[in-house]
Write a protein that holds these residues in place. Sequence first.
Motif, PDB file in Angstrom:
ATOM      1  N   LEU A   1      -0.156   4.437  -3.310  1.00  0.00           N
ATOM      2  CA  LEU A   1       0.696   3.489  -2.584  1.00  0.00           C
ATOM      3  C   LEU A   1       1.268   4.146  -1.331  1.00  0.00           C
ATOM      4  CD1 LEU A   1       2.240   0.818  -2.302  1.00  0.00           C
ATOM      5  CD2 LEU A   1       3.986   1.777  -3.838  1.00  0.00           C
ATOM      6  N   ALA A   2       1.692   5.399  -1.465  1.00  0.00           N
ATOM      7  CA  ALA A   2       2.211   6.129  -0.304  1.00  0.00           C
ATOM      8  C   ALA A   2       1.142   6.232   0.779  1.00  0.00           C
ATOM      9  CB  ALA A   2       2.680   7.522  -0.734  1.00  0.00           C
ATOM     10  N   GLY A   3      -0.085   6.584   0.375  1.00  0.00           N
ATOM     11  CA  GLY A   3      -1.170   6.661   1.344  1.00  0.00           C
ATOM     12  C   GLY A   3      -1.489   5.306   1.948  1.00  0.00           C
ATOM     13  N   GLY A   4      -1.423   4.262   1.145  1.00  0.00           N
ATOM     14  CA  GLY A   4      -1.708   2.918   1.639  1.00  0.00           C
ATOM     15  C   GLY A   4      -0.688   2.460   2.666  1.00  0.00           C
ATOM     16  N   ILE A   5       0.577   2.784   2.419  1.00  0.00           N
ATOM     17  CA  ILE A   5       1.622   2.408   3.381  1.00  0.00           C
ATOM     18  C   ILE A   5       1.387   3.104   4.718  1.00  0.00           C
ATOM     19  CG2 ILE A   5       4.085   2.648   3.908  1.00  0.00           C
ATOM     20  CD1 ILE A   5       4.627   2.235   0.921  1.00  0.00           C
ATOM     21  N   PHE A   6       1.050   4.394   4.669  1.00  0.00           N
ATOM     22  CA  PHE A   6       0.777   5.119   5.904  1.00  0.00           C
ATOM     23  C   PHE A   6      -0.403   4.508   6.656  1.00  0.00           C
ATOM     24  CE2 PHE A   6      -2.056   8.275   7.839  1.00  0.00           C
ATOM     25  CZ  PHE A   6      -1.290   8.612   8.947  1.00  0.00           C
ATOM     26  N   CYS A   7      -1.510   4.266   5.937  1.00  0.00           N
ATOM     27  CA  CYS A   7      -2.704   3.714   6.584  1.00  0.00           C
ATOM     28  C   CYS A   7      -2.416   2.349   7.199  1.00  0.00           C
ATOM     29  CB  CYS A   7      -3.846   3.610   5.575  1.00  0.00           C
ATOM     30  SG  CYS A   7      -4.494   5.210   5.023  1.00  0.00           S
ATOM     31  N   LEU A   8      -1.617   1.540   6.491  1.00  0.00           N
ATOM     32  CA  LEU A   8      -1.313   0.205   6.985  1.00  0.00           C
ATOM     33  C   LEU A   8      -0.437   0.257   8.231  1.00  0.00           C
ATOM     34  CD1 LEU A   8      -1.632  -2.845   6.332  1.00  0.00           C
ATOM     35  CD2 LEU A   8       0.513  -2.667   5.049  1.00  0.00           C
ATOM     36  N   ARG A   9       0.595   1.076   8.199  1.00  0.00           N
ATOM     37  CA  ARG A   9       1.530   1.140   9.327  1.00  0.00           C
ATOM     38  C   ARG A   9       0.940   1.865  10.533  1.00  0.00           C
ATOM     39  NH1 ARG A   9       6.776  -0.247   8.141  1.00  0.00           N
ATOM     40  NH2 ARG A   9       6.933  -0.228  10.421  1.00  0.00           N
ATOM     41  N   ALA A  10       0.076   2.847  10.271  1.00  0.00           N
ATOM     42  CA  ALA A  10      -0.512   3.620  11.364  1.00  0.00           C
ATOM     43  C   ALA A  10      -1.832   3.040  11.848  1.00  0.00           C
ATOM     44  CB  ALA A  10      -0.719   5.072  10.928  1.00  0.00           C
ATOM     45  N   ASP A  11      -2.315   2.003  11.153  1.00  0.00           N
ATOM     46  CA  ASP A  11      -3.624   1.434  11.480  1.00  0.00           C
ATOM     47  C   ASP A  11      -4.679   2.535  11.519  1.00  0.00           C
ATOM     48  OD1 ASP A  11      -5.509  -0.456  12.094  1.00  0.00           O
ATOM     49  OD2 ASP A  11      -5.129  -0.406  14.255  1.00  0.00           O
ATOM     50  N   TRP A  12      -4.681   3.294  10.419  1.00  0.00           N
ATOM     51  CA  TRP A  12      -5.571   4.458  10.333  1.00  0.00           C
ATOM     52  C   TRP A  12      -6.290   4.447   8.989  1.00  0.00           C
ATOM     53  CZ3 TRP A  12      -6.609   8.692   7.370  1.00  0.00           C
ATOM     54  CH2 TRP A  12      -7.308   9.745   7.985  1.00  0.00           C
ATOM     55  N   PRO A  13      -7.591   4.751   8.913  1.00  0.00           N
ATOM     56  CA  PRO A  13      -8.493   4.974  10.050  1.00  0.00           C
ATOM     57  C   PRO A  13      -8.956   3.647  10.637  1.00  0.00           C
ATOM     58  CG  PRO A  13      -9.681   5.201   7.996  1.00  0.00           C
ATOM     59  CD  PRO A  13      -8.243   4.958   7.614  1.00  0.00           C
TER      60      PRO A  13
ATOM     61  N   ALA B   1       5.139  10.025  -2.303  1.00  0.00           N
ATOM     62  CA  ALA B   1       4.115  11.010  -2.657  1.00  0.00           C
ATOM     63  C   ALA B   1       4.722  12.177  -3.431  1.00  0.00           C
ATOM     64  CB  ALA B   1       3.412  11.513  -1.399  1.00  0.00           C
ATOM     65  N   SER B   2       5.889  12.637  -3.007  1.00  0.00           N
ATOM     66  CA  SER B   2       6.547  13.756  -3.699  1.00  0.00           C
ATOM     67  C   SER B   2       6.954  13.367  -5.116  1.00  0.00           C
ATOM     68  CB  SER B   2       7.775  14.213  -2.910  1.00  0.00           C
ATOM     69  OG  SER B   2       7.412  14.646  -1.616  1.00  0.00           O
ATOM     70  N   ALA B   3       7.512  12.158  -5.255  1.00  0.00           N
ATOM     71  CA  ALA B   3       7.908  11.679  -6.581  1.00  0.00           C
ATOM     72  C   ALA B   3       6.697  11.589  -7.503  1.00  0.00           C
ATOM     73  CB  ALA B   3       8.588  10.324  -6.469  1.00  0.00           C
ATOM     74  N   ALA B   4       5.566  11.138  -6.960  1.00  0.00           N
ATOM     75  CA  ALA B   4       4.362  11.013  -7.775  1.00  0.00           C
ATOM     76  C   ALA B   4       3.868  12.378  -8.230  1.00  0.00           C
ATOM     77  CB  ALA B   4       3.268  10.294  -6.981  1.00  0.00           C
ATOM     78  N   VAL B   5       3.824  13.340  -7.327  1.00  0.00           N
ATOM     79  CA  VAL B   5       3.325  14.680  -7.671  1.00  0.00           C
ATOM     80  C   VAL B   5       4.241  15.349  -8.694  1.00  0.00           C
ATOM     81  CG1 VAL B   5       2.898  16.997  -6.779  1.00  0.00           C
ATOM     82  CG2 VAL B   5       2.114  15.003  -5.486  1.00  0.00           C
ATOM     83  N   VAL B   6       5.548  15.298  -8.446  1.00  0.00           N
ATOM     84  CA  VAL B   6       6.500  15.896  -9.394  1.00  0.00           C
ATOM     85  C   VAL B   6       6.418  15.201 -10.743  1.00  0.00           C
ATOM     86  CG1 VAL B   6       8.949  16.259  -9.901  1.00  0.00           C
ATOM     87  CG2 VAL B   6       8.070  16.687  -7.598  1.00  0.00           C
ATOM     88  N   GLY B   7       6.298  13.885 -10.723  1.00  0.00           N
ATOM     89  CA  GLY B   7       6.194  13.135 -11.974  1.00  0.00           C
ATOM     90  C   GLY B   7       4.962  13.509 -12.781  1.00  0.00           C
ATOM     91  N   ILE B   8       3.820  13.649 -12.111  1.00  0.00           N
ATOM     92  CA  ILE B   8       2.593  14.017 -12.816  1.00  0.00           C
ATOM     93  C   ILE B   8       2.729  15.399 -13.451  1.00  0.00           C
ATOM     94  CG2 ILE B   8       0.156  14.636 -12.474  1.00  0.00           C
ATOM     95  CD1 ILE B   8       0.002  12.375 -10.433  1.00  0.00           C
TER      96      ILE B   8
END
Length: 201
Positions: free
Chosen positions: A146-158, A187-194
């Motif tokens: 979800l964190a990656g999706g938000i970045f891709c959506l807001r940055a129009d990347w790639p 992303a940090s919450a997800a990594v720490v949680g895992i």
Amino acid sequence: MFVAAFVVLAAWFSFQAVYSSGKVGTEGTFAASSCKESFGRAPGGSHKSGSSDDRQVTCDGTFRPAGGGAAVTSAKMTVTADDAPASDGDAYVRDLMDTGGKGAELHTTRLDPGSPLGSLLGEFNTSNPQKTGTSASVALASLFLLAGGIFCLRADWPRGGGGSVPLKVAWRESVGPGTRGTVITLASAAVVGIVLVKIFV
């Protein structure tokens, strides 16, 4: 659309993690008087075809709430290998079938069978640490995506057609500090949680 999908996945598997931990409903003990092999559709479960891998047992017994209160006599619950309260669910189910289940006690939670949640998931649910860990990991992985999706959506990347700027440039110039903060937090919450799930569950 894919961002919404990750939100739904994270929410559903978060609920599954809590549910399989035995924290949804009234906690108590199900004392079995008899158990027998059965096939079909377990309450709240998937269809059972009748193969040896799909074995389940249906147990009759009495449910006693942990906090006191009236016991539920003539109770009935179905246990499958997937939701058995043991790391080896198949062996647990086979043992219940071999012994007839008499005297077996299972830590369970009970949902009101007349409620929508009880109708969907079944009246009784056993605690299953393995399923809890798996569901929690999937929920946290969905949070990371979800964190990656938000970045891709807001940055129009790639961008299609090879018109994408380098990731570093997109991160620095195409999104504002609020978006960067949200992405880093999720992303940090997800990594720490895992990591915590792997250690404690």
